[in-house]
Structures are given as C-alpha cells and as structure tokens.
Design an enzyme around this catalytic site. Structure first.
Site, PDB file in Angstrom:
ATOM      1  N   LYS A   4       0.791  -1.227   0.000  1.00 33.17           N
ATOM      2  CA  LYS A   4       0.000   0.000   0.000  1.00 33.17           C
ATOM      3  C   LYS A   4       0.828   1.285   0.000  1.00 33.17           C
ATOM      4  O   LYS A   4       0.391   2.310  -0.518  1.00 33.17           O
ATOM      5  CB  LYS A   4      -0.936   0.003   1.224  1.00 33.17           C
ATOM      6  CG  LYS A   4      -2.061  -1.003   1.138  1.00 33.17           C
ATOM      7  CD  LYS A   4      -2.855  -1.084   2.422  1.00 33.17           C
ATOM      8  CE  LYS A   4      -2.154  -1.903   3.473  1.00 33.17           C
ATOM      9  NZ  LYS A   4      -2.149  -3.353   3.257  1.00 33.17           N
ATOM     10  N   VAL A  52      -6.571  -2.898  -1.595  1.00 36.68           N
ATOM     11  CA  VAL A  52      -7.802  -2.595  -0.851  1.00 36.68           C
ATOM     12  C   VAL A  52      -8.782  -3.754  -1.009  1.00 36.68           C
ATOM     13  O   VAL A  52      -9.032  -4.208  -2.125  1.00 36.68           O
ATOM     14  CB  VAL A  52      -8.476  -1.302  -1.368  1.00 36.68           C
ATOM     15  CG1 VAL A  52      -9.727  -0.987  -0.547  1.00 36.68           C
ATOM     16  CG2 VAL A  52      -7.521  -0.119  -1.333  1.00 36.68           C
ATOM     17  N   GLY A  80      -4.074 -14.967  15.504  1.00 36.88           N
ATOM     18  CA  GLY A  80      -3.433 -14.622  14.240  1.00 36.88           C
ATOM     19  C   GLY A  80      -4.155 -13.543  13.443  1.00 36.88           C
ATOM     20  O   GLY A  80      -3.826 -13.294  12.285  1.00 36.88           O
ATOM     21  N   GLU A 126      -1.182  -8.476  14.302  1.00 34.68           N
ATOM     22  CA  GLU A 126       0.277  -8.628  14.307  1.00 34.68           C
ATOM     23  C   GLU A 126       0.826  -8.417  15.718  1.00 34.68           C
ATOM     24  O   GLU A 126       0.163  -7.842  16.587  1.00 34.68           O
ATOM     25  CB  GLU A 126       0.916  -7.554  13.399  1.00 34.68           C
ATOM     26  CG  GLU A 126       0.349  -7.464  12.015  1.00 34.68           C
ATOM     27  CD  GLU A 126       0.942  -8.498  11.064  1.00 34.68           C
ATOM     28  OE1 GLU A 126       2.050  -8.975  11.349  1.00 34.68           O
ATOM     29  OE2 GLU A 126       0.273  -8.836  10.078  1.00 34.68           O
ATOM     30  N   ASP A 173      -3.361   1.573   8.392  1.00 28.54           N
ATOM     31  CA  ASP A 173      -3.770   0.735   7.260  1.00 28.54           C
ATOM     32  C   ASP A 173      -5.058   1.281   6.637  1.00 28.54           C
ATOM     33  O   ASP A 173      -5.160   1.401   5.410  1.00 28.54           O
ATOM     34  CB  ASP A 173      -3.977  -0.709   7.758  1.00 28.54           C
ATOM     35  CG  ASP A 173      -4.506  -1.626   6.671  1.00 28.54           C
ATOM     36  OD1 ASP A 173      -3.702  -2.014   5.801  1.00 28.54           O
ATOM     37  OD2 ASP A 173      -5.711  -1.933   6.677  1.00 28.54           O
ATOM     38  N   LYS A 226      -5.680   2.859   2.730  1.00 25.64           N
ATOM     39  CA  LYS A 226      -6.749   2.395   1.835  1.00 25.64           C
ATOM     40  C   LYS A 226      -7.701   3.531   1.481  1.00 25.64           C
ATOM     41  O   LYS A 226      -8.210   3.605   0.352  1.00 25.64           O
ATOM     42  CB  LYS A 226      -7.493   1.228   2.490  1.00 25.64           C
ATOM     43  CG  LYS A 226      -6.621  -0.028   2.578  1.00 25.64           C
ATOM     44  CD  LYS A 226      -7.234  -1.094   3.470  1.00 25.64           C
ATOM     45  CE  LYS A 226      -6.408  -2.370   3.450  1.00 25.64           C
ATOM     46  NZ  LYS A 226      -6.772  -3.303   4.535  1.00 25.64           N
ATOM     47  N   GLY A 282      -6.610 -11.877   4.167  1.00 26.82           N
ATOM     48  CA  GLY A 282      -6.214 -13.248   3.872  1.00 26.82           C
ATOM     49  C   GLY A 282      -5.238 -13.290   2.723  1.00 26.82           C
ATOM     50  O   GLY A 282      -5.400 -12.610   1.717  1.00 26.82           O
TER      51      GLY A 282
END
Lengths: 334, 334
Positions: free
Chosen positions: B120, B147, B202, B205, B216, B220, B312
């Site tokens: 990104k 995105v 999971g 982070e 983040d 986006k 994912g």
C-alpha cells in the site's frame, strides 16, 4: 462519437436529458462530445449528420409522442443506414418476441457499429451468439444497463469471475416485486392490494406480468450467469416462478421464523431459477423496497455482496453512459 | 509472461501456491502460463530465465526462511536487471518509510516493466506521480490487491466514478480492528484483552500499530479516494484516529442507542479521515468480524455498497492474479 438511438421511452429520454445536462462535464473530463445523428421510436425517426438538437428532440417527443413522423420505421434498416459509430438500444424488452430487438443488434454489428444496450431480450435470448458476432466484427457490445440500473453489477460480476471461479449467484434484481413484497410485509396487505398501490405510485406497470411473474428477474439471471459463470444460457433455461401466489400468511410464518420472502434469481450447479424464497432477516439479500442486491459466491474468495438502487430512468441512463465512455476510450485506443 | 516477484511473505507465498494449484486452469481458460524468472525477499534472491521451480522455491523458503542466499539484495537493481514483463510487489507496507517500496516501483517503470502491487505504501504516498510515470512509460500499474483483498473494491469504485460523480466514500476496510471491535462488543472485553485474543488467533500482528492506530485504513482511504474521486491525496492528508481509546462503556452506550462502533475511513468534501464512528445497526457499514464494507455515494446513482472478505493471503493473491490477467490481456492486445 456519432450515436444512433432507438427507443425514446423512460430510459431513452433520460439519456438525452443526461447528455444535455452533463455536456460540459463530459467534454471537460472525458473529451467526450457525442452527437445523436439518428433517433427512432416506434412511430417515427429523426436524423441529422451534424447531430440532432437534443432539447428540440425531447420537446417534439413530449408534444407529439414521437421524435419523427410516420410511416412506422424499419429499425434494422434505419440502424444499418445511419452513418454512426454506436447503436444505443433502449427499446422495451419483450422476451415473448425477442426477434425485433435481436435484429436491431445484428443490423448494428453487420454495419460495423458498436452496441450499447439497455434492452434485456437480446441478451436473455441470444447473448452468446451476439457476443460472438460482435467479436468477429470487432465491435464492442456493452450491456451494463440491463442489470442493476446504475449499480454496476455486471462489472463486479465480470471482475469477480477473473482469476477466481463463481460457484453461485443469487440476486434480488427486480425493484417492483421487492417493493410489493416489502409493502405486503409492512402492511399485511394481499398481493393484489400491494400491486394496485405500486401501480398507483408508478413502481409497477399497467401490465405487471414481466415483473411479478419473474420474467424480468429471469432475464437478468441469464445475463449474470453468462457474464460471471461463462455459461451460454438463454431465457428458456430458467425455471420461473413469480410472486402472485405469495400470501400474507406465508409472509407472517416466515417472519416468525426470522425470515423474509424475496424474489430470488439464482444460478448454481443445478441450473438457473427464479422463485420467491425465504431469506434470513439481515442477510445480504434482505434489502428493502426497490433496492437491489447481488450475492456472488467465489470458490476462493467467499461471498461478495453488492447493493444499490436497481431501477430508474436516470440510473439506467448512467449505465448506458458508462458503456459509451468505454466505447469512446477504445475508439481513442486507450 | 515473465514475472519478477519481490516479497515472499504471506501474500507472496499464497501467490506462488495459487499459480501452482491453478496452473492448468489458467492455461486452459486464459492461455496464461506465467514464469517467475526472479524472486526476492529481504534476505536473498533467486533467478532463472526459464522460470523458477515454484515448489522448490516454496520449500526453500520454508526450510531456510529465504528464497536465496545473502548478501541482502538491492531490490531496485534486481528488478531493473531482471528480464521480465511484470514486477509483482508483495513487500510489507511501511508508511513511515515508503521510499524503498516506491524506489522498487520506479525501477520497474524505468526498465519498462508493468507493475502489479499488493503493497500500500507506494500508493498511499506517491499514487499520482507513480501513475503519471507509468502512463508516460506506457506500462500498466495494477493495485487491486491493496484494498479489500479479494473483494474488488477498487474495480467497483472506478466503475462507479465513470459517468457519475462520487460525492463520498466510507469504508470499514481493516479486518483486524473490526475483529477487535466485534469481540469487545460481543464479550464486553477491554481493547487490550480483545487485542491479545486477536493476536493469539493470528488476526493481529505482534506490532498491531498499523491496524489499531488506523494507518492501514488511512492508506486504503487514500487509494480509494484517488481512484474514485480523481484526487491526488497522500497519506499525510488524512486525519487519523485509531481504536485504542474505544472503551466498553462507549460501546455499551452506542448499543443502547442502536449503534455500533466501527473504524471508518471517509473521503468527502471535508477531506480524508479515519476514526471510530457510531454507525446504525443494520446499516451498510455494520459488518461483523473481519468482513469489509465499502459505501460509495454517487451524485446521480445514490449509495452503492459492497461487502466481502477483506483479508487473507489467498484472497490478496487472487487480486494480484486478476491484475496479472489484465496485464496479460493487454500484452495480447485484447
């Protein structure tokens, strides 16, 4: 870009109005200055090499009911003879007799014109062969306006299908039936009472069959399945059941089980179908009123859902405009 | 198509696995048989004119932590020197230091390579200038994967923007924060407890800052605004507020008013922002867990909403594959 336009009903008029209203913005932002060099409705034609005056055309249509004077035009001949880059088709969909609209598309293709259509019947009845013919003649064939009106359902479906596999499509893609079902649920009305009300408010046609008997949803399901699942389906492949037999009792029973009844078009490994189905309240297909919803199931990417307004002349005209801009870009080699 | 791939983390590995698994389908359906002629991670590089063995590459990476041996590679030089058609970028996003990733893109553009990126930072910090440079060098620049992971949010945004005007964008586009907020709401947990749980599972982070501090989402939002609203925004234009200060009390008060708290990225006439906002329960942005939602408001077409999985490795790799297929089609003149 020179356009020959057939069909000056709700959608055709909205397109002319939109090209008038947005003339400056389209020229400034896209270098796009289309001319309508030919226009036809069921009662007459008008043509001008330098472009028809759109305001005059709209006013003539409003005054006389037609953009020209008789005799009743031979539309395929008119399309073939008009020196235009693009044929824009906005004639009514008639799945019982799709031949006329298909012949118009063939006339455009064989005379080297790109096609942008809002008419569902050519796609519902001959999508694969028309696309093959368009590809063979190297003309573009845009049909964004046939599903979802201004909500870009087909663009999303095509994008989802690229690099992943679409395993199922489900859509609530007919505003009229969804309006009727929503009214039946909210007011406990019978189908007949809700239909009458929808007709009074202009959400349903005088002959409501195409909507309430599921024909419109079936057309859209065919187009979506072909686009996203690489099928060559036609209208007669669809098992169709409409909403005339939906009762307040059924709606009540569904509600007490946390469900709403929606007219759902579906394409999956079992084939294509249209039927009133119970969907869980709050699930992606549970959209109110004239809102449309499309749920695309991807083998790898899970479910993708798109909702938006699915009806309206100006929304449909917006989709035609998107396709025209695509053609324009390709004409400029972009 | 010859590919040079930089970044062999979750996304890079998923892409290699996907190209392996789908090899036959891609060849049969798209005539697409890509070769990875160069691969690099932060610790080493591998290259082969005839294409690296993907299974061997994945196994080496699993065994040794790198696809090559030292010294630490000069990635822009490696990209420029590799004889490839496309540079695929899957290195981690670092908005505090976007220079390295931007330099990789510039090296690709100046050596005539198309770019497909999942990173990104180059877009959040230099989207307009990189797009200009790519256009000037006649290379394609695909960034679908930045995105919405596998949900084609950018394709929809671009399509909506064509022929209509986007007046506002709102998105719930970060799965980690939405997972944490959903957990806080469902279990009455504090932010800290929910974060710890997300890390264990999971979904977050070890250093959660990029997600929970809104960086983040800000990236986006910049990319979406530039794509759909023809802006030239950069990361530093965004007013950013994260979710660390969201309390169970606030969540409870919102719930009793029929609202849920979501981390919303927004672009409108007031500029770009990221902040936790109360949204009505059942409204388009009220999506649970790691689901993403994007609501695009159109001047003419009303609100269009897209929801789908937003995270994912395999979903993101699917988006990279879509962009690669776009490049492949353009290379074939389609």
């Amino acid at each position: 870009m020179r356009i020959v336009l057939c069909g000056i009903g709700v959608v055709g008029k909205a397109l002319l109005q939109l090209l008038l209203d947005d003339r400056r913005w389209l020229a400034d932002h896209h270098g796009f200055a289309p001319r309508i060099v030919g226009a036809a409705d069921s009662r007459g034609v008008a043509a001008s090499k330098n472009g028809l005056d759109l305001l005059g055309l709209l006013s003539l249509k409003a005054r006389t009911g037609s953009v020209g004077t008789g005799p009743i035009p031979d539309l395929p001949q008119f399309i073939a003879d008009t020196d235009a880059d693009v044929f824009v088709q906005a004639v009514p969909t008639n799945v019982r007799n799709p031949t006329d609209a298909i012949d118009q598309c063939r006339a455009a293709i064989h005379s080297g014109k790109h096609i942008v259509t809002a008419t569902k019947s050519p796609l519902a009845c001959a999508m694969a062969s028309l696309k093959d013919a368009a590809a063979a003649h190297r003309v573009r064939f845009g049909y964004s306006a046939t599903v979802g009106a201004g909500t870009p359902m087909l663009a999303l479906a095509a994008r989802c299908a690229l690099g992943d596999r679409v395993t199922r499509i489900e859509g609530v893609v007919n505003g009229t039936t969804n309006y009727i079902l929503t009214a039946m649920e909210n007011k406990g009305e019978t189908f007949e009472a809700a239909l009458l009300q929808a007709q009074k408010l202009g959400f349903a046609e005088t002959d409501p069959s195409a909507d309430v008997d599921g024909l419109d949803t079936a057309c859209k399901t065919v187009i979506l399945a072909n686009e996203a699942m690489h099928r060559r389906a036609v209208f007669t492949d669809v098992r169709i059941d409409g909403i005339r037999h939906v009762t307040p009792d059924w709606i009540g029973q569904a509600a007490s089980a946390g469900r709403r009844i929606k007219l759902v078009g579906r394409a999956d490994e079992h084939g294509l179908s249209v039927a009133p189905r119970e969907v869980p309240i709050g699930s992606p297909l549970d959209v109110p009123g004239t809102t449309n919803a499309l749920c695309i199931s991807l083998e790898r990417g899970g479910d993708v859902t798109l909702t938006g307004r699915g009806a309206g002349g100006f929304d449909t005209a917006s989709a035609i405009l998107r396709d025209l801009l695509d053609v324009w870009r390709s004409m400029r080699g972009e």
